[in-house]
Scaffold this motif. Structure first.
Motif, mmCIF file in Angstrom:
data_model
loop_
_atom_site.group_PDB
_atom_site.id
_atom_site.type_symbol
_atom_site.label_atom_id
_atom_site.label_comp_id
_atom_site.label_asym_id
_atom_site.label_seq_id
_atom_site.Cartn_x
_atom_site.Cartn_y
_atom_site.Cartn_z
ATOM 1 N N ASP A 175 0.834 -1.201 0.000
ATOM 2 C CA ASP A 175 0.000 0.000 0.000
ATOM 3 C C ASP A 175 0.873 1.257 0.000
ATOM 4 O O ASP A 175 2.107 1.194 0.048
ATOM 5 C CB ASP A 175 -0.963 0.020 1.193
ATOM 6 N N TYR A 176 0.175 2.402 -0.053
ATOM 7 C CA TYR A 176 0.824 3.710 -0.065
ATOM 8 C C TYR A 176 0.172 4.624 0.974
ATOM 9 O O TYR A 176 -1.016 4.511 1.259
ATOM 10 C CB TYR A 176 0.695 4.378 -1.441
ATOM 11 N N ASP A 177 0.970 5.535 1.515
ATOM 12 C CA ASP A 177 0.462 6.643 2.317
ATOM 13 C C ASP A 177 0.690 7.928 1.529
ATOM 14 O O ASP A 177 1.776 8.119 0.951
ATOM 15 C CB ASP A 177 1.192 6.754 3.661
ATOM 16 N N VAL A 178 -0.300 8.801 1.516
ATOM 17 C CA VAL A 178 -0.183 10.070 0.803
ATOM 18 C C VAL A 178 -0.218 11.215 1.816
ATOM 19 O O VAL A 178 -1.146 11.316 2.626
ATOM 20 C CB VAL A 178 -1.302 10.249 -0.228
ATOM 21 N N TYR A 179 0.806 12.059 1.750
ATOM 22 C CA TYR A 179 0.886 13.263 2.570
ATOM 23 C C TYR A 179 0.568 14.454 1.671
ATOM 24 O O TYR A 179 1.146 14.601 0.584
ATOM 25 C CB TYR A 179 2.283 13.402 3.161
ATOM 26 N N PHE A 180 -0.355 15.319 2.119
ATOM 27 C CA PHE A 180 -0.839 16.389 1.247
ATOM 28 C C PHE A 180 -1.306 17.581 2.072
ATOM 29 O O PHE A 180 -1.930 17.414 3.133
ATOM 30 C CB PHE A 180 -2.010 15.872 0.397
ATOM 31 N N GLY A 181 -1.014 18.792 1.594
ATOM 32 C CA GLY A 181 -1.494 19.988 2.270
ATOM 33 C C GLY A 181 -0.760 21.217 1.794
ATOM 34 O O GLY A 181 0.084 21.164 0.885
ATOM 35 N N MET A 182 -1.049 22.364 2.427
ATOM 36 C CA MET A 182 -0.434 23.632 2.036
ATOM 37 C C MET A 182 0.813 23.950 2.855
ATOM 38 O O MET A 182 1.450 24.981 2.641
ATOM 39 C CB MET A 182 -1.462 24.762 2.161
ATOM 40 N N GLU A 183 1.167 23.081 3.797
ATOM 41 C CA GLU A 183 2.406 23.234 4.549
ATOM 42 C C GLU A 183 3.477 22.326 3.955
ATOM 43 O O GLU A 183 3.190 21.270 3.413
ATOM 44 C CB GLU A 183 2.188 22.885 6.023
ATOM 45 N N ASN A 184 4.743 22.756 4.097
ATOM 46 C CA ASN A 184 5.860 21.948 3.612
ATOM 47 C C ASN A 184 6.804 21.647 4.774
ATOM 48 O O ASN A 184 7.426 22.557 5.322
ATOM 49 C CB ASN A 184 6.611 22.683 2.511
ATOM 50 N N PRO A 185 6.937 20.358 5.194
ATOM 51 C CA PRO A 185 6.305 19.175 4.599
ATOM 52 C C PRO A 185 4.847 19.033 5.021
ATOM 53 O O PRO A 185 4.469 19.493 6.107
ATOM 54 C CB PRO A 185 7.152 18.019 5.133
ATOM 55 N N PRO A 186 4.046 18.393 4.196
ATOM 56 C CA PRO A 186 2.622 18.239 4.516
ATOM 57 C C PRO A 186 2.372 17.113 5.513
ATOM 58 O O PRO A 186 3.212 16.231 5.696
ATOM 59 C CB PRO A 186 2.008 17.904 3.155
ATOM 60 N N ASP A 187 1.208 17.174 6.154
ATOM 61 C CA ASP A 187 0.789 16.105 7.054
ATOM 62 C C ASP A 187 0.160 14.966 6.258
ATOM 63 O O ASP A 187 -0.210 15.128 5.081
ATOM 64 C CB ASP A 187 -0.240 16.635 8.062
ATOM 65 N N ILE A 188 0.013 13.823 6.917
ATOM 66 C CA ILE A 188 -0.594 12.681 6.227
ATOM 67 C C ILE A 188 -2.054 12.994 5.885
ATOM 68 O O ILE A 188 -2.780 13.615 6.670
ATOM 69 C CB ILE A 188 -0.480 11.394 7.065
ATOM 70 N N HIS A 189 -2.443 12.608 4.698
ATOM 71 C CA HIS A 189 -3.810 12.838 4.222
ATOM 72 C C HIS A 189 -4.608 11.546 4.200
ATOM 73 O O HIS A 189 -5.702 11.460 4.754
ATOM 74 C CB HIS A 189 -3.775 13.461 2.821
ATOM 75 N N THR A 190 -4.042 10.501 3.579
ATOM 76 C CA THR A 190 -4.723 9.215 3.468
ATOM 77 C C THR A 190 -3.680 8.107 3.557
ATOM 78 O O THR A 190 -2.613 8.202 2.953
ATOM 79 C CB THR A 190 -5.486 9.091 2.139
ATOM 80 N N SER A 191 -3.979 7.050 4.302
ATOM 81 C CA SER A 191 -3.034 5.932 4.455
ATOM 82 C C SER A 191 -3.619 4.646 3.896
ATOM 83 O O SER A 191 -4.830 4.534 3.658
ATOM 84 C CB SER A 191 -2.672 5.737 5.931
ATOM 85 N N ASP A 192 -2.728 3.684 3.671
ATOM 86 C CA ASP A 192 -3.097 2.327 3.251
ATOM 87 C C ASP A 192 -3.882 2.316 1.942
ATOM 88 O O ASP A 192 -4.884 1.601 1.789
ATOM 89 C CB ASP A 192 -3.908 1.619 4.345
ATOM 90 N N ILE A 193 -3.417 3.091 0.952
ATOM 91 C CA ILE A 193 -4.059 3.105 -0.365
ATOM 92 C C ILE A 193 -3.501 1.966 -1.197
ATOM 93 O O ILE A 193 -2.284 1.803 -1.309
ATOM 94 C CB ILE A 193 -3.811 4.438 -1.082
ATOM 95 N N SER A 194 -4.365 1.200 -1.814
ATOM 96 C CA SER A 194 -3.905 0.076 -2.634
ATOM 97 C C SER A 194 -3.741 0.454 -4.099
ATOM 98 O O SER A 194 -3.120 -0.282 -4.865
ATOM 99 C CB SER A 194 -4.890 -1.095 -2.520
ATOM 100 N N THR A 195 -4.299 1.596 -4.512
ATOM 101 C CA THR A 195 -4.147 2.066 -5.887
ATOM 102 C C THR A 195 -3.109 3.172 -5.948
ATOM 103 O O THR A 195 -2.648 3.662 -4.914
ATOM 104 C CB THR A 195 -5.485 2.589 -6.440
ATOM 105 N N SER A 196 -2.737 3.592 -7.152
ATOM 106 C CA SER A 196 -1.689 4.598 -7.304
ATOM 107 C C SER A 196 -2.259 5.940 -7.764
ATOM 108 O O SER A 196 -1.679 6.619 -8.613
ATOM 109 C CB SER A 196 -0.625 4.110 -8.290
#
Length: 233
Positions: A175-196
């Motif tokens: 799986d994948y974890d995606v970190y996303f946001g307007m801060e650098n570095p961003p906080d985690i947005h969604t975890s355990d994604i099986s797609t890309s």
């Protein structure tokens, strides 16, 4: 005579490298070659585990990089990125086989370019792992971000589709974890994604940062490094 010598070295090296491109699933077409006017890569193979080389020591080995010669190219630039340190080394050559001494137990990404009439022609980008002694499992290659690209300015009303590709010589990405946001570095947005891919909410006029962490079944992980894009007003 030099061509014959290089080919002999390449054959020796290839016997010690395992080509895993047929085992790695990549729905985004990672490793596909460019059109015929670009440079066609040959070796090291995309997504391969290289467990032998020339001039081997416990910490280093020499890898022969090879690509198809192009009649339009007077010279080539070979760029090799150490994916563990993010250090990119560039080499310039008029040949199409180049031996480079690399650290073992490291993942690498390589690409070849040449210039013609003020235009740069670029090959596909391939990953490989220069194996070290005694290793049984290998961390995934850092995810390759495909969209939005680095520093891209895009038109969007309220959502953007983040896309990336992942690969692993063990073919055991879970799986994948995606970190996303307007801060650098961003906080985690969604975890355990099986797609890309992942659709995220955005607002016009803002800059967003994101990166992807890839996990495999052995508990290894890697991150893509932080990317950014801007949503136009």
């Amino acid at each position: 005579m030099r061509r014959v010598s290089f080919l002999f070295c390449l054959v020796v090296l290839m016997y010690g490298c395992k080509d895993t491109t047929d085992d790695i699933s990549d729905n985004n077409g990672n490793g596909a070659q460019d059109p015929p006017d670009g440079v066609q890569l040959i070796f090291p193979f995309e997504g391969s585990l290289c467990n032998e080389g020339l001039n081997i020591t416990p910490t280093e080995s020499t890898v022969n990089f090879e690509w198809e010669p192009n009649d339009n190219a007077l010279s080539y630039k070979l760029s090799v990125k150490n994916l563990d340190t993010d250090i990119i080394t560039e080499y310039f050559t008029e040949d199409f086989i180049m031996p480079i001494t690399l650290q073992r137990s490291q993942a690498y990404r390589w690409v070849v370019e040449y210039d013609i009439q003020d235009e740069t022609k670029t090959s596909a980008t391939w990953n490989f792992y220069n194996a070290g002694p005694g290793e049984q499992t290998y961390a995934p290659f850092p995810a390759e971000v495909t969209s939005p690209s680095m520093a891209e300015a895009i038109s969007a009303t309220n959502a953007v589709n983040l896309q990336w590709s992942g690969s692993d010589v063990d073919n055991d990405i879970v799986d994948y974890d995606v970190y996303f946001g307007m801060e650098n570095p961003p906080d985690i947005h969604t975890s355990d994604i099986s797609t890309s891919q992942l659709t995220v909410s955005v607002s016009p006029g803002n800059i967003y940062y994101w990166y992807v962490v890839t996990h495999d079944s052995a508990g290894n992980s890697s991150d893509s490094g932080v990317y950014q894009f801007r949503v136009l007003d």
